[in-house]
Design a protein around this motif. Structure first.
Motif, mmCIF file in Angstrom:
data_model
loop_
_atom_site.group_PDB
_atom_site.id
_atom_site.type_symbol
_atom_site.label_atom_id
_atom_site.label_comp_id
_atom_site.label_asym_id
_atom_site.label_seq_id
_atom_site.Cartn_x
_atom_site.Cartn_y
_atom_site.Cartn_z
ATOM 1 N N ASP A 214 0.831 -1.205 0.000
ATOM 2 C CA ASP A 214 0.000 0.000 0.000
ATOM 3 C C ASP A 214 0.866 1.256 0.000
ATOM 4 N N TYR A 215 2.023 1.190 0.665
ATOM 5 C CA TYR A 215 2.954 2.323 0.641
ATOM 6 C C TYR A 215 3.436 2.585 -0.785
ATOM 7 N N CYS A 216 3.826 1.523 -1.489
ATOM 8 C CA CYS A 216 4.291 1.679 -2.874
ATOM 9 C C CYS A 216 3.168 2.197 -3.760
ATOM 10 N N LYS A 217 1.970 1.722 -3.534
ATOM 11 C CA LYS A 217 0.838 2.208 -4.325
ATOM 12 C C LYS A 217 0.637 3.704 -4.116
ATOM 13 N N HIS A 218 0.795 4.160 -2.871
ATOM 14 C CA HIS A 218 0.694 5.597 -2.590
ATOM 15 C C HIS A 218 1.774 6.371 -3.342
ATOM 16 N N ARG A 219 2.994 5.851 -3.339
ATOM 17 C CA ARG A 219 4.085 6.520 -4.063
ATOM 18 C C ARG A 219 3.784 6.634 -5.547
ATOM 19 N N TYR A 220 3.342 5.526 -6.134
ATOM 20 C CA TYR A 220 3.079 5.538 -7.571
ATOM 21 C C TYR A 220 1.897 6.447 -7.913
ATOM 22 N N GLU A 221 0.916 6.447 -7.056
ATOM 23 C CA GLU A 221 -0.250 7.291 -7.314
ATOM 24 C C GLU A 221 0.110 8.769 -7.265
ATOM 25 N N THR A 222 1.026 9.128 -6.366
ATOM 26 C CA THR A 222 1.419 10.532 -6.217
ATOM 27 C C THR A 222 2.666 10.887 -7.031
ATOM 28 N N GLY A 223 3.312 9.893 -7.648
ATOM 29 C CA GLY A 223 4.431 10.177 -8.540
ATOM 30 C C GLY A 223 5.763 10.388 -7.860
ATOM 31 N N VAL A 224 6.062 9.614 -6.798
ATOM 32 C CA VAL A 224 7.338 9.735 -6.087
ATOM 33 C C VAL A 224 8.172 8.471 -6.325
ATOM 34 N N PRO A 225 9.241 8.567 -7.124
ATOM 35 C CA PRO A 225 10.078 7.384 -7.374
ATOM 36 C C PRO A 225 10.959 7.061 -6.178
ATOM 37 N N GLU A 226 11.234 5.762 -6.008
ATOM 38 C CA GLU A 226 12.078 5.331 -4.886
ATOM 39 C C GLU A 226 12.608 3.941 -5.192
ATOM 40 N N GLY A 227 13.903 3.771 -5.053
ATOM 41 C CA GLY A 227 14.478 2.444 -5.181
ATOM 42 C C GLY A 227 14.961 2.110 -6.582
ATOM 43 N N ALA A 228 15.584 0.934 -6.692
ATOM 44 C CA ALA A 228 16.276 0.539 -7.915
ATOM 45 C C ALA A 228 15.332 0.263 -9.079
ATOM 46 N N LYS A 229 14.096 -0.162 -8.826
ATOM 47 C CA LYS A 229 13.161 -0.406 -9.924
ATOM 48 C C LYS A 229 12.711 0.897 -10.573
ATOM 49 N N GLY A 298 1.747 4.771 -33.164
ATOM 50 C CA GLY A 298 2.828 3.797 -33.044
ATOM 51 C C GLY A 298 4.171 4.399 -32.706
ATOM 52 N N LYS A 299 4.227 5.709 -32.489
ATOM 53 C CA LYS A 299 5.485 6.359 -32.149
ATOM 54 C C LYS A 299 5.826 6.127 -30.678
ATOM 55 N N SER A 300 7.095 5.890 -30.415
ATOM 56 C CA SER A 300 7.515 5.643 -29.037
ATOM 57 C C SER A 300 7.364 6.916 -28.196
ATOM 58 N N ALA A 301 6.702 6.775 -27.039
ATOM 59 C CA ALA A 301 6.519 7.910 -26.136
ATOM 60 C C ALA A 301 7.338 7.764 -24.861
ATOM 61 N N GLY A 302 7.878 6.573 -24.621
ATOM 62 C CA GLY A 302 8.670 6.364 -23.415
ATOM 63 C C GLY A 302 8.634 4.913 -22.980
ATOM 64 N N LYS A 303 8.996 4.681 -21.719
ATOM 65 C CA LYS A 303 9.025 3.328 -21.184
ATOM 66 C C LYS A 303 8.400 3.266 -19.797
ATOM 67 N N TYR A 304 7.709 2.152 -19.577
ATOM 68 C CA TYR A 304 7.129 1.890 -18.261
ATOM 69 C C TYR A 304 8.237 1.413 -17.336
ATOM 70 N N ARG A 305 8.271 1.963 -16.111
ATOM 71 C CA ARG A 305 9.325 1.580 -15.162
ATOM 72 C C ARG A 305 8.845 0.493 -14.206
ATOM 73 N N ALA A 306 7.891 0.815 -13.352
ATOM 74 C CA ALA A 306 7.435 -0.144 -12.341
ATOM 75 C C ALA A 306 6.110 0.346 -11.780
ATOM 76 N N GLY A 307 5.413 -0.543 -11.057
ATOM 77 C CA GLY A 307 4.140 -0.132 -10.484
ATOM 78 C C GLY A 307 3.534 -1.203 -9.603
ATOM 79 N N VAL A 308 2.369 -0.871 -9.054
ATOM 80 C CA VAL A 308 1.578 -1.788 -8.234
ATOM 81 C C VAL A 308 0.144 -1.721 -8.744
ATOM 82 N N GLU A 309 -0.395 -2.885 -9.088
ATOM 83 C CA GLU A 309 -1.750 -2.966 -9.647
ATOM 84 C C GLU A 309 -1.843 -2.059 -10.882
ATOM 85 N N ASP A 310 -2.776 -1.119 -10.903
ATOM 86 C CA ASP A 310 -2.933 -0.283 -12.095
ATOM 87 C C ASP A 310 -2.252 1.075 -11.967
#
Length: 351
Positions: A214-229, A298-310
């Protein structure tokens, strides 16, 4: 009735003295509020244990601050004497790419004490960072060692957000060592360092216990990166990882490893890609981390890094963040991606 001015002033002084004695007596009758009680009222929300995701190194010695000043992106001198409770920074390689995101905590309480600093990082990075620091230690008077006896907790507030003018660091009774506002963003609440195996939640009766997912989900929802992933070592660039927005860099300090590229990018003012929070139409399989995100054409816009659920983070070209985006999964339907700009980011007029 007339009275001598000196008599009138003497009576006034007696009245004032009597009032002061009354206030003092009332104050003595009131029970003293312990620091923990003040902290408990301030810390309400959810308390998350981070021991399985975040580790600690301890740096002690007269040269600890000067040593970190030459290796981190932020101004480590602010930690001297406990003037600053916590500091966010990155360690960079010589090419200017991030090796790790760290939070530095000062355990010193005065200028007369030798520096005593905790370095928080991804648990998988503890050994590599210790090796990296040892390479540059040379003759510095600083001891570098893992600190397994202490663990990190996060306290995310509910309705209230931390007051940035609040006390920078709060000393708590055992098993807690220190408690300080998260230096990255107000939405991340507070950072708590406590004895491993303890239950800091018992010190904060207004909080409830949460889990690391749930902590990681909060980070991803608010846009705060943390850690090697989220910030792959040797790959991620600090400014694309929003280090400026998260109070993690000083452009006025002296030289440090990896400074040249970072300073040049900052002064040109051109950052075409950034880590952004994204919402997916359905969760991605674990093996899809790092998948390419494309526009409808079909143009590249970037890359997905990591996440939790959606919820997740993606490194996206800013020119495409308002377009419909998607991720193609072989053998499956494409997953739509919606990017957003965090509310805690500075507005364009503030940059």
């Amino acid at each position: 009735m007339w009275a001598c001015p000196s008599i009138r002033s003497g009576r006034a002084a007696l009245v004032t003295a009597a009032r002061m004695l009354t206030f003092a007596a009332a104050a003595l009758r009131r029970p003293l509020a312990p620091p923990l009680l003040r902290c408990s009222r301030r810390l309400s929300g959810v308390c998350y244990p981070l021991a399985e995701r975040r580790g600690l190194l301890r740096l002690r010695g007269p040269d600890a601050v000067t040593f970190l000043q030459g290796l981190t992106t932020n101004d480590a001198e602010r930690l001297r004497g406990g003037a600053c409770g916590a500091l966010h920074a990155h360690l960079l390689n010589v090419q200017g790419r991030s090796l790790a995101d760290v939070i530095l905590y000062s355990l010193s309480t005065g200028q007369s004490e030798p520096p005593d600093i905790l370095l928080e990082c991804d648990v998988s990075s503890v050994a590599p960072i210790q090796k990296h620091l040892t390479v540059y230690k040379i003759r510095r008077k600083v001891d570098i060692a893992p600190c397994p006896e202490l663990s990190v907790w996060a306290v995310i507030p509910g309705q209230e957000t931390p007051d940035p003018s609040a006390e920078a660091i709060i000393k708590l009774p055992d098993p807690a060592v220190l408690c300080t506002p998260d230096p990255r963003a107000a939405v991340m609440g507070w950072r708590l360092v406590a004895g491993t195996g303890g239950n800091p939640g018992a010190l904060m009766p207004e909080t409830r216990m949460g889990n690391v997912e749930d902590y990681c989900k909060h980070r991803y929802e608010t846009g705060v990166p943390e850690g090697a992933k989220d910030i792959p070592p040797g790959v991620a660039l600090p400014l694309e990882s929003n280090l400026v927005y998260m109070n993690g860099i000083s452009f006025s300090k002296g030289c440090y490893i990896g400074q040249e590229l970072t300073a040049r990018t900052h002064h040109t003012g051109v950052i075409r890609k950034r880590l952004l929070p994204v919402r997916l139409s359905s969760p991605l399989p674990a093996e899809a981390e790092g998948a390419e995100i494309c526009t409808q054409s079909g143009k590249s816009a970037g890359k997905y890094r990591a996440g939790v659920e959606d919820y997740g983070l993606a490194l996206l070209r800013l020119a495409h963040i308002n377009e419909p985006l998607h991720i193609k999964i072989p053998g499956e339907a494409s997953i739509s991606v919606k990017a957003s700009v965090p509310e805690w980011w500075p507005k364009p007029s503030e940059n």
